[in-house]
Write an enzyme that holds these catalytic residues in place. Structure first.
Site, PDB file in Angstrom:
ATOM      1  N   TYR A 137       0.794  -1.237   0.000  1.00  0.00           N
ATOM      2  CA  TYR A 137       0.000   0.000   0.000  1.00  0.00           C
ATOM      3  C   TYR A 137       0.826   1.287   0.000  1.00  0.00           C
ATOM      4  O   TYR A 137       0.255   2.357  -0.116  1.00  0.00           O
ATOM      5  CB  TYR A 137      -0.930   0.028   1.220  1.00  0.00           C
ATOM      6  CG  TYR A 137      -2.148  -0.852   1.062  1.00  0.00           C
ATOM      7  CD1 TYR A 137      -2.059  -2.226   1.235  1.00  0.00           C
ATOM      8  CD2 TYR A 137      -3.397  -0.305   0.749  1.00  0.00           C
ATOM      9  CE1 TYR A 137      -3.180  -3.038   1.101  1.00  0.00           C
ATOM     10  CE2 TYR A 137      -4.518  -1.107   0.616  1.00  0.00           C
ATOM     11  CZ  TYR A 137      -4.401  -2.470   0.794  1.00  0.00           C
ATOM     12  OH  TYR A 137      -5.515  -3.266   0.669  1.00  0.00           O
ATOM     13  N   LYS A 188       3.140 -14.862   4.619  1.00  0.00           N
ATOM     14  CA  LYS A 188       3.473 -15.789   3.538  1.00  0.00           C
ATOM     15  C   LYS A 188       4.992 -15.795   3.412  1.00  0.00           C
ATOM     16  O   LYS A 188       5.549 -15.619   2.324  1.00  0.00           O
ATOM     17  CB  LYS A 188       2.771 -15.322   2.244  1.00  0.00           C
ATOM     18  CG  LYS A 188       2.853 -16.274   1.069  1.00  0.00           C
ATOM     19  CD  LYS A 188       2.072 -17.559   1.235  1.00  0.00           C
ATOM     20  CE  LYS A 188       2.462 -18.534   0.150  1.00  0.00           C
ATOM     21  NZ  LYS A 188       1.840 -19.865   0.316  1.00  0.00           N
ATOM     22  N   ASP A 220      -2.565 -18.576   2.951  1.00  0.00           N
ATOM     23  CA  ASP A 220      -3.437 -19.497   2.208  1.00  0.00           C
ATOM     24  C   ASP A 220      -4.070 -20.514   3.162  1.00  0.00           C
ATOM     25  O   ASP A 220      -5.280 -20.756   3.134  1.00  0.00           O
ATOM     26  CB  ASP A 220      -2.678 -20.193   1.057  1.00  0.00           C
ATOM     27  CG  ASP A 220      -1.308 -20.729   1.455  1.00  0.00           C
ATOM     28  OD1 ASP A 220      -0.841 -20.443   2.581  1.00  0.00           O
ATOM     29  OD2 ASP A 220      -0.700 -21.446   0.631  1.00  0.00           O
ATOM     30  N   ASP A 244      -6.182  -7.123   4.664  1.00  0.00           N
ATOM     31  CA  ASP A 244      -7.315  -6.609   3.891  1.00  0.00           C
ATOM     32  C   ASP A 244      -8.157  -7.768   3.367  1.00  0.00           C
ATOM     33  O   ASP A 244      -9.384  -7.790   3.529  1.00  0.00           O
ATOM     34  CB  ASP A 244      -6.787  -5.777   2.706  1.00  0.00           C
ATOM     35  CG  ASP A 244      -7.897  -5.360   1.760  1.00  0.00           C
ATOM     36  OD1 ASP A 244      -8.927  -4.877   2.256  1.00  0.00           O
ATOM     37  OD2 ASP A 244      -7.731  -5.532   0.535  1.00  0.00           O
ATOM     38  N   ASP A 248     -12.231  -9.580   4.706  1.00  0.00           N
ATOM     39  CA  ASP A 248     -13.474  -9.722   3.923  1.00  0.00           C
ATOM     40  C   ASP A 248     -14.014 -11.143   4.111  1.00  0.00           C
ATOM     41  O   ASP A 248     -15.227 -11.353   4.255  1.00  0.00           O
ATOM     42  CB  ASP A 248     -13.248  -9.445   2.431  1.00  0.00           C
ATOM     43  CG  ASP A 248     -13.469  -7.974   2.062  1.00  0.00           C
ATOM     44  OD1 ASP A 248     -13.301  -7.113   2.949  1.00  0.00           O
ATOM     45  OD2 ASP A 248     -13.806  -7.695   0.891  1.00  0.00           O
TER      46      ASP A 248
END
Ligand code: IPM
Ligand code: MG
Length: 356
Positions: A137, A188, A220, A244, A248
């Site tokens: 970002y 990750k 994952d 982020d 969701d």
């Protein structure tokens, strides 16, 4: 009487509709708990940009900086270039106010809201601490040979020791206050080797919190566990981009984007509260969006401003309303956005009356 100055940016799409209900609830909390919120409305968002070419002028930004908190409805609109308003408003506040913690509770308030088989409120009660100022970002991107066959596009993920350490320390501190005292690092690092900084920092900071149990999951696998065994998570900390995405997913297991709220915090300083949903242009202006997420963002703001009692009774009121099943049709037109706000207010009046 306690007085707070709140900057209110209702924003785009459904933002103004859900913000209106959230502010209705805030006003009721103020009258029940003897507080005063001076709301300062700022018109920024796509409509304002299209009219004036102005995104977030510096004078307004300075004014916002002097407030106690910021409340944001939603921003984003397909009529302007992707990212323009997002970077100009929400990312600007996150970066320039250094709101390094994005706190996103994933709490299932009622069994019927959960799409997972055989999972209930006892299984879905976690809180994500998303790093909020670094990673992909920071905007370090570029294109070479744009528009040609050999075009190259790059975006750099940036992590600083200071940035990683402070958010991890915040997450440990939060985990320590929770009954289960468990913190999971989500990254990750097996593929994104720069995230080894997260691995090392997590281990080091963890030594300061011997009573917090630690755990680790690659992003994952974390997505898989969230659906398969959400009860494994208590507090989780993640870099910005993964945080982020996974929140969701978290929103869906707690009942959808109409429920999930967040706080963008710089502990001890001005902070920003918002529903995690977007502006949902296709639902805008129809009075059908669920304002529950926006209302829960008010509850998080009350908590941050030290109003524990108001926060707790608002949360209880929302839980009562959801468990009463009266809201089943929210978002499908059975209840209007404005009716839901009124129902929350009615519930809040009786919850508050019963507990005072
Ligand atoms: C969020 C949103 C933003 C983000 C967008 C609007 C830039 O998805 O707050 O989760 O990616 O942080
Ligand atoms: Mg998001």
């Amino acid at each position: 009487m306690k007085e707070f100055n709140i900057a209110v940016i209702a924003g785009d799409g459904i933002g103004p509709e859900v913000t209106r209900e959230a502010m209705r609830v805030l006003d009721l909390c103020a009258s029940i708990y003897g507080l005063r919120f001076k709301k300062h409305a700022f018109p920024f968002g796509t409509e304002h940009y299209l009219k004036t070419q102005e995104i977030f002028p510096d004078v307004a930004f300075e004014e916002v900086k002097g407030m106690d908190a910021i409340y944001l409805g939603a921003i984003g609109d397909p009529r302007v270039p992707v990212g323009l308003i997002e970077y100009g408003i929400i990312a600007r506040m996150r970066f320039d106010l250094d709101l390094y913690v994005n706190l996103r509770p994933v709490k299932l308030y009622d069994q019927d809201l959960c799409p997972l088989k055989d999972k209930g409120p006892a299984d879905v009660d976690m809180i994500f601490v998303r790093e909020n100022t670094e990673d992909a970002y920071v905007g370090a991107h570029g294109f070479a040979h744009k528009g040609q066959r050999l075009e190259v596009a790059m975006q750099t993920m940036v992590y600083t020791r200071e940035g990683v350490e402070r958010v991890i320390r915040y997450a440990f501190g939060l985990a320590k206050t929770r009954p289960r005292k468990q913190l999971t690092l989500i990254d990750k690092a097996n593929a994104i080797r720069a995230q080894d900084l997260w691995t090392r920092t997590f281990a080091e900071v963890g030594r300061e919190f011997p009573d917090v149990k630690t755990d680790h999951a690659y992003i994952d696998a974390a997505c898989m566990w969230m659906v398969k065994n959400p009860e494994w998570f208590d507090v989780a900390v993640a870099p910005n981009l993964f945080g982020d995405i996974i929140t969701d997913l978290g929103a869906m297991i707690q009942g959808g984007m109409g429920i999930a709220a967040s706080g963008n915090l710089h502990p001890g300083k001005i902070s920003l509260f918002e529903p995690i949903h977007g502006s949902a242009p296709k639902h805008a202006g129809k009075d059908v969006a669920s304002p529950i997420a926006a209302i829960m963002a008010v509850s998080m703001m009350l908590d941050y401003l030290g109003q524990k009692e108001a926060c707790a009774s608002l949360e209880r009121a929302v839980i009562e309303l959801l468990r009463s099943k009266r809201l089943k049709g929210v978002g499908t037109g059975m209840h209007k956005t404005s009716e839901v706000g009124q129902l929350v207010c009615a519930e809040l009046r009786s919850t508050a009356a019963a507990t005072r």
